[in-house]
Design an enzyme around this catalytic site. Structure first.
Site, PDB file in Angstrom:
ATOM      1  N   HIS A  89       0.842  -1.257  -0.029  1.00 58.81           N
ATOM      2  CA  HIS A  89      -0.107  -0.058  -0.030  1.00 58.81           C
ATOM      3  C   HIS A  89       0.834   1.296  -0.125  1.00 58.81           C
ATOM      4  O   HIS A  89       0.286   2.218  -0.225  1.00 58.81           O
ATOM      5  CB  HIS A  89      -1.016  -0.080   1.141  1.00 58.81           C
ATOM      6  CG  HIS A  89      -1.919  -1.366   1.504  1.00 58.81           C
ATOM      7  ND1 HIS A  89      -2.823  -1.443   0.528  1.00 58.81           N
ATOM      8  CD2 HIS A  89      -1.978  -2.179   2.386  1.00 58.81           C
ATOM      9  CE1 HIS A  89      -3.389  -2.642   0.759  1.00 58.81           C
ATOM     10  NE2 HIS A  89      -3.045  -3.020   1.995  1.00 58.81           N
ATOM     11  N   HIS A 120       4.826   6.866   7.007  1.00 61.49           N
ATOM     12  CA  HIS A 120       4.422   6.343   5.378  1.00 61.49           C
ATOM     13  C   HIS A 120       4.233   7.565   4.802  1.00 61.49           C
ATOM     14  O   HIS A 120       3.784   8.592   4.959  1.00 61.49           O
ATOM     15  CB  HIS A 120       3.555   5.308   5.711  1.00 61.49           C
ATOM     16  CG  HIS A 120       2.151   5.722   6.015  1.00 61.49           C
ATOM     17  ND1 HIS A 120       1.763   5.536   7.121  1.00 61.49           N
ATOM     18  CD2 HIS A 120       1.093   6.093   5.261  1.00 61.49           C
ATOM     19  CE1 HIS A 120       0.414   6.216   7.357  1.00 61.49           C
ATOM     20  NE2 HIS A 120       0.354   6.331   6.311  1.00 61.49           N
ATOM     21  N   HIS A 122       2.034   9.048   1.031  1.00 66.64           N
ATOM     22  CA  HIS A 122       0.890   8.787   0.166  1.00 66.64           C
ATOM     23  C   HIS A 122       0.982   9.779  -0.978  1.00 66.64           C
ATOM     24  O   HIS A 122       1.349  11.242  -0.968  1.00 66.64           O
ATOM     25  CB  HIS A 122      -0.558   9.278   0.734  1.00 66.64           C
ATOM     26  CG  HIS A 122      -0.896   8.512   1.872  1.00 66.64           C
ATOM     27  ND1 HIS A 122      -1.654   7.355   1.582  1.00 66.64           N
ATOM     28  CD2 HIS A 122      -0.886   8.346   3.203  1.00 66.64           C
ATOM     29  CE1 HIS A 122      -1.856   6.785   2.843  1.00 66.64           C
ATOM     30  NE2 HIS A 122      -1.454   7.347   4.103  1.00 66.64           N
ATOM     31  N   HIS A 139       2.891  10.653   6.624  1.00 70.52           N
ATOM     32  CA  HIS A 139       2.095  10.805   7.874  1.00 70.52           C
ATOM     33  C   HIS A 139       3.055  10.144   9.038  1.00 70.52           C
ATOM     34  O   HIS A 139       3.632   8.826   8.821  1.00 70.52           O
ATOM     35  CB  HIS A 139       0.776   9.400   7.597  1.00 70.52           C
ATOM     36  CG  HIS A 139      -0.382  10.173   6.922  1.00 70.52           C
ATOM     37  ND1 HIS A 139      -1.324   9.793   6.466  1.00 70.52           N
ATOM     38  CD2 HIS A 139      -0.601  11.530   6.619  1.00 70.52           C
ATOM     39  CE1 HIS A 139      -2.092  10.297   5.712  1.00 70.52           C
ATOM     40  NE2 HIS A 139      -1.812  11.578   5.704  1.00 70.52           N
ATOM     41  N   THR A 223      -7.056   6.741   7.507  1.00 70.04           N
ATOM     42  CA  THR A 223      -7.496   6.669   6.360  1.00 70.04           C
ATOM     43  C   THR A 223      -7.385   5.226   5.494  1.00 70.04           C
ATOM     44  O   THR A 223      -7.182   5.096   4.260  1.00 70.04           O
ATOM     45  CB  THR A 223      -6.821   7.809   5.539  1.00 70.04           C
ATOM     46  OG1 THR A 223      -5.458   7.210   5.686  1.00 70.04           O
ATOM     47  CG2 THR A 223      -7.132   9.100   6.292  1.00 70.04           C
TER      48      THR A 223
END
Length: 313
Positions: A89, A120, A122, A139, A223
């Site tokens: 992910h 991590h 995004h 994050h 999220t």
């Protein structure tokens, strides 16, 4: 590794471990959010994340309704021992070693102390500002230090996530180069799902916003599944920068077509912002304050005059 630690990995770090310690494919993906596990993910809740932050609706917190605990205080982010993984992910770096040495944050909207568990990435950003997304969002995921993991996931303030926006430009100055280099040396080692590295020392202060006193904050959710409404979000409004060539390297990371959750409908969301130090009292309050001081000085002078008059009569 303790049971609680494994639960935290499963709940917050977005991948699953099997008993043989082999990686298995993720059980959910960003292309089909309707089939994410968790009732909040499927049906929505009262404070789901991410959201579009409309700056005209942001509340300057003069009355300390939400930002009650002074300035943010970050401790121990300079040298952090982590392991990295491509979990299918995102690219993620999780803290290693004893919990007592993990970085912590408190203050601002945070009544309690929160321990860093992982960071991590995004791309694109999950949150947007006035309808505009940034190329990337980092994050920093923290859990409340006084709660067990299960209790933290069920508490309205069990988690705290510090969010840093990332912008992209062709050339970087020396400080921006340092921030980019701090993480980019490891990204090429984590391109494929299941890739891992360990024993990494990160100076996470280089990945933090250069202005830690200016941020948006609200009560929201994770999220990713199961979208627990347990997060105090602190989203810094001043981004850091990556070069165009470094940003393109994230495009080579195998995580599917994209790795951001869709923006959620505004419901019980109130977004606050700390008051700037030079305007920490609203103008109307300052006017009344000055008027009160003038009247107080006037009556002190009258009293002094009357006292002198009585002594001389």
């Amino acid at each position: 590794m303790s049971v609680c630690r494994l639960q935290l990995i499963a709940s917050l770090m977005f991948f699953e471990l099997v008993s043989s310690n082999l990686y298995k494919e993720p059980l959910w993906n960003y292309d089909d959010e309707t089939n994410w596990p968790g009732l909040n993910c499927k049906e929505g809740g009262k404070r789901q994340s991410p959201i579009d932050i409309r700056t005209t609706d942001v509340i300057k917190d003069y009355t300390k309704k939400f930002i009650k605990y002074g300035s943010l205080k970050l401790n121990g982010y300079h040298r952090v021992l982590v392991s990295g993984i491509n979990n299918g992910h995102t690219v993620q770096f999780s803290t290693e070693g004893e919990e007592a040495i993990h970085p912590t944050v408190t203050g601002g909207p945070l009544e309690h102390r929160y321990r860093l568990e992982q960071l991590h990435f995004h791309w694109l950003s999950e949150h947007s500002v006035n309808g505009n997304k940034y190329p990337m969002e980092i994050h920093f995921v923290h859990v409340r230090a006084d709660l067990a993991v299960g209790d933290a996931l069920g508490s309205k303030d069990g988690l705290a996530i510090l969010s840093v926006f990332c912008n992209v430009q062709a050339e970087l100055d020396d400080r921006q180069e340092e921030a980019s280099a701090e993480i980019m040396q490891y990204i090429p080692k984590l391109l494929d799902t299941g890739d891992r590295i360990s024993g990494v020392l990160l100076d996470m202060t280089k990945l933090m916003s250069p202005n830690l006193g200016s941020y948006y904050t609200y009560a929201g959710s994770l999220t990713s599944p199961e979208c627990n409404e347990a997060v105090i979000w602190i989203i810094f409004d001043t981004p850091i920068y990556f070069s165009d060539s470094d940003y393109r390297k994230f495009g080579k990371v195998g995580v599917g077509r994209h790795n951001f959750r869709s923006l959620q409908r505004l419901n019980h969301h109130l977004v606050f912002q700390p008051v700037d130090s030079h305007i920490n009292t609203p103008q109307i309050v300052r006017i009344f304050d000055e008027a009160f001081k003038m009247f107080a000085e006037f009556f002190r002078n009258i009293n002094a005059f009357m006292s002198n008059g009585l002594r001389t009569s």
